[in-house]
Scaffold this motif. Sequence first.
Motif, PDB file in Angstrom:
ATOM      1  N   PRO A  18       0.778  -1.239   0.000  1.00  0.00           N
ATOM      2  CA  PRO A  18       0.000   0.000   0.000  1.00  0.00           C
ATOM      3  C   PRO A  18       0.812   1.292   0.000  1.00  0.00           C
ATOM      4  O   PRO A  18       0.270   2.355   0.251  1.00  0.00           O
ATOM      5  CB  PRO A  18      -0.782  -0.120   1.321  1.00  0.00           C
ATOM      6  CG  PRO A  18       0.181  -0.817   2.238  1.00  0.00           C
ATOM      7  CD  PRO A  18       0.864  -1.829   1.351  1.00  0.00           C
ATOM      8  N   TRP A  19       2.087   1.208  -0.279  1.00  0.00           N
ATOM      9  CA  TRP A  19       2.967   2.376  -0.148  1.00  0.00           C
ATOM     10  C   TRP A  19       3.318   3.019  -1.478  1.00  0.00           C
ATOM     11  O   TRP A  19       3.283   2.387  -2.531  1.00  0.00           O
ATOM     12  CB  TRP A  19       4.248   1.936   0.552  1.00  0.00           C
ATOM     13  CG  TRP A  19       4.827   0.652  -0.012  1.00  0.00           C
ATOM     14  CD1 TRP A  19       5.476   0.466  -1.213  1.00  0.00           C
ATOM     15  CD2 TRP A  19       4.758  -0.642   0.594  1.00  0.00           C
ATOM     16  NE1 TRP A  19       5.825  -0.849  -1.379  1.00  0.00           N
ATOM     17  CE2 TRP A  19       5.403  -1.549  -0.290  1.00  0.00           C
ATOM     18  CE3 TRP A  19       4.236  -1.110   1.804  1.00  0.00           C
ATOM     19  CZ2 TRP A  19       5.536  -2.916   0.014  1.00  0.00           C
ATOM     20  CZ3 TRP A  19       4.368  -2.471   2.095  1.00  0.00           C
ATOM     21  CH2 TRP A  19       5.006  -3.349   1.203  1.00  0.00           C
ATOM     22  N   ARG A  20       3.679   4.288  -1.395  1.00  0.00           N
ATOM     23  CA  ARG A  20       4.321   5.000  -2.497  1.00  0.00           C
ATOM     24  C   ARG A  20       5.441   5.854  -1.902  1.00  0.00           C
ATOM     25  O   ARG A  20       5.369   6.286  -0.755  1.00  0.00           O
ATOM     26  CB  ARG A  20       3.347   5.892  -3.266  1.00  0.00           C
ATOM     27  CG  ARG A  20       2.391   5.137  -4.172  1.00  0.00           C
ATOM     28  CD  ARG A  20       1.656   6.073  -5.125  1.00  0.00           C
ATOM     29  NE  ARG A  20       2.577   6.755  -6.028  1.00  0.00           N
ATOM     30  CZ  ARG A  20       3.044   6.228  -7.171  1.00  0.00           C
ATOM     31  NH1 ARG A  20       2.680   5.030  -7.545  1.00  0.00           N
ATOM     32  NH2 ARG A  20       3.861   6.926  -7.923  1.00  0.00           N
ATOM     33  N   THR A  49       4.021   7.661   1.430  1.00  0.00           N
ATOM     34  CA  THR A  49       2.574   7.813   1.570  1.00  0.00           C
ATOM     35  C   THR A  49       1.888   6.455   1.645  1.00  0.00           C
ATOM     36  O   THR A  49       2.449   5.426   1.259  1.00  0.00           O
ATOM     37  CB  THR A  49       1.969   8.610   0.395  1.00  0.00           C
ATOM     38  OG1 THR A  49       1.994   7.814  -0.798  1.00  0.00           O
ATOM     39  CG2 THR A  49       2.718   9.917   0.172  1.00  0.00           C
ATOM     40  N   LEU A  50       0.658   6.502   2.141  1.00  0.00           N
ATOM     41  CA  LEU A  50      -0.185   5.316   2.285  1.00  0.00           C
ATOM     42  C   LEU A  50      -1.532   5.595   1.641  1.00  0.00           C
ATOM     43  O   LEU A  50      -2.071   6.703   1.779  1.00  0.00           O
ATOM     44  CB  LEU A  50      -0.375   5.005   3.773  1.00  0.00           C
ATOM     45  CG  LEU A  50      -1.340   3.876   4.141  1.00  0.00           C
ATOM     46  CD1 LEU A  50      -0.782   2.522   3.718  1.00  0.00           C
ATOM     47  CD2 LEU A  50      -1.610   3.887   5.649  1.00  0.00           C
ATOM     48  N   ASP A  51      -2.083   4.616   0.961  1.00  0.00           N
ATOM     49  CA  ASP A  51      -3.383   4.783   0.312  1.00  0.00           C
ATOM     50  C   ASP A  51      -4.478   4.847   1.367  1.00  0.00           C
ATOM     51  O   ASP A  51      -4.694   3.883   2.118  1.00  0.00           O
ATOM     52  CB  ASP A  51      -3.632   3.615  -0.650  1.00  0.00           C
ATOM     53  CG  ASP A  51      -4.764   3.900  -1.615  1.00  0.00           C
ATOM     54  OD1 ASP A  51      -5.827   4.381  -1.165  1.00  0.00           O
ATOM     55  OD2 ASP A  51      -4.609   3.646  -2.825  1.00  0.00           O
ATOM     56  N   ARG A  52      -5.181   5.970   1.456  1.00  0.00           N
ATOM     57  CA  ARG A  52      -6.193   6.182   2.480  1.00  0.00           C
ATOM     58  C   ARG A  52      -7.430   5.302   2.274  1.00  0.00           C
ATOM     59  O   ARG A  52      -8.267   5.171   3.176  1.00  0.00           O
ATOM     60  CB  ARG A  52      -6.618   7.654   2.525  1.00  0.00           C
ATOM     61  CG  ARG A  52      -7.434   8.125   1.367  1.00  0.00           C
ATOM     62  CD  ARG A  52      -7.970   9.549   1.546  1.00  0.00           C
ATOM     63  NE  ARG A  52      -6.917  10.546   1.347  1.00  0.00           N
ATOM     64  CZ  ARG A  52      -6.388  11.272   2.326  1.00  0.00           C
ATOM     65  NH1 ARG A  52      -6.804  11.116   3.564  1.00  0.00           N
ATOM     66  NH2 ARG A  52      -5.451  12.161   2.063  1.00  0.00           N
ATOM     67  N   ARG A  53      -7.577   4.698   1.096  1.00  0.00           N
ATOM     68  CA  ARG A  53      -8.743   3.872   0.836  1.00  0.00           C
ATOM     69  C   ARG A  53      -8.638   2.506   1.498  1.00  0.00           C
ATOM     70  O   ARG A  53      -9.603   1.734   1.493  1.00  0.00           O
ATOM     71  CB  ARG A  53      -8.935   3.721  -0.679  1.00  0.00           C
ATOM     72  CG  ARG A  53      -9.229   5.037  -1.375  1.00  0.00           C
ATOM     73  CD  ARG A  53      -9.148   4.927  -2.877  1.00  0.00           C
ATOM     74  NE  ARG A  53      -7.776   4.625  -3.336  1.00  0.00           N
ATOM     75  CZ  ARG A  53      -7.413   4.582  -4.613  1.00  0.00           C
ATOM     76  NH1 ARG A  53      -8.303   4.827  -5.564  1.00  0.00           N
ATOM     77  NH2 ARG A  53      -6.162   4.299  -4.944  1.00  0.00           N
ATOM     78  N   SER A 109      -3.103  -1.681   7.105  1.00  0.00           N
ATOM     79  CA  SER A 109      -2.103  -1.242   6.133  1.00  0.00           C
ATOM     80  C   SER A 109      -1.040  -0.358   6.764  1.00  0.00           C
ATOM     81  O   SER A 109       0.054  -0.212   6.217  1.00  0.00           O
ATOM     82  CB  SER A 109      -2.778  -0.516   4.961  1.00  0.00           C
ATOM     83  OG  SER A 109      -3.511  -1.437   4.179  1.00  0.00           O
ATOM     84  N   HIS A 132      -5.864  10.450  -2.863  1.00  0.00           N
ATOM     85  CA  HIS A 132      -6.144   9.232  -2.104  1.00  0.00           C
ATOM     86  C   HIS A 132      -4.969   8.809  -1.225  1.00  0.00           C
ATOM     87  O   HIS A 132      -5.038   7.777  -0.557  1.00  0.00           O
ATOM     88  CB  HIS A 132      -6.497   8.088  -3.066  1.00  0.00           C
ATOM     89  CG  HIS A 132      -5.398   7.756  -4.019  1.00  0.00           C
ATOM     90  ND1 HIS A 132      -5.164   8.495  -5.158  1.00  0.00           N
ATOM     91  CD2 HIS A 132      -4.453   6.786  -3.992  1.00  0.00           C
ATOM     92  CE1 HIS A 132      -4.125   7.986  -5.804  1.00  0.00           C
ATOM     93  NE2 HIS A 132      -3.680   6.962  -5.113  1.00  0.00           N
ATOM     94  N   GLU A 133      -3.907   9.610  -1.199  1.00  0.00           N
ATOM     95  CA  GLU A 133      -2.711   9.257  -0.437  1.00  0.00           C
ATOM     96  C   GLU A 133      -2.607  10.085   0.845  1.00  0.00           C
ATOM     97  O   GLU A 133      -2.820  11.299   0.826  1.00  0.00           O
ATOM     98  CB  GLU A 133      -1.450   9.469  -1.270  1.00  0.00           C
ATOM     99  CG  GLU A 133      -1.366   8.590  -2.508  1.00  0.00           C
ATOM    100  CD  GLU A 133      -0.175   8.957  -3.372  1.00  0.00           C
ATOM    101  OE1 GLU A 133       0.980   8.834  -2.893  1.00  0.00           O
ATOM    102  OE2 GLU A 133      -0.396   9.403  -4.524  1.00  0.00           O
TER     103      GLU A 133
END
Length: 223
Positions: A44-46, A133-137, A142, A186-187
């Motif tokens: 789930p990372w960027r 960052t982490l996907d908030r969805r 996560s 969304h991040e």
Amino acid sequence: MHVDEAIRSRKSVRRFLPTPIPTSVVHHILDVAARAPSGNNVQPWRVYAVAGEARQRLCDAIVHAATHEADRHLPEYAYYPTTWVEPYLERRRRCGFGLYASLGIGRDDMAARERQMLRNYLFFDAPVGLIVTLDRRLNTGSFMDLGMFIENILIAARAQGLHTCAQAAFAWFHKVARTQLPIGDHEILACGIALGHEDLSAPENAFITERAEVDAFASFHGF
């Protein structure tokens, strides 16, 4: 470097040398770190890696916001508790007091403390900064996945002879970071990471936080 040595020698470095880090090394560290486990392998990372002018623009923008409009900025997740309890409060105090003591900053010297805090937003002079960052969805689990990924970055960096500092302080300025980097809506900006060569002459880098003994946090059953 043996993995035990990499883990034991990892520390939060707060002053770096300006020595450039090749893009290939940063890429390798992230490639290794990406082997972190995640639930159902969702990964789930960027990461947004910045160096040179891009790093300077980001740092300048955040320092300006931190010094002129700090009260307008809040993180998108709660990192610290609203009420501290023991043993966490005492550990936090020892960490803060120890760091400022290593820098010769008194407890009541708020101006010096503020200057040191602002150094976060310069990545402590490291030539490479990572914004993670982490996907908030996704959901709370996560965050565990992200933590394992971040730790992998820190350990993989040590294997390359480099040091790091994971910095939740960047989470407060996610709006500013979005003006400098293509971070999607969304991040969630989880943290920054300073990456580079340790300045061995810096007194703050000699400050090493202690760890609890195993018997203080673990119990063994059926052995």
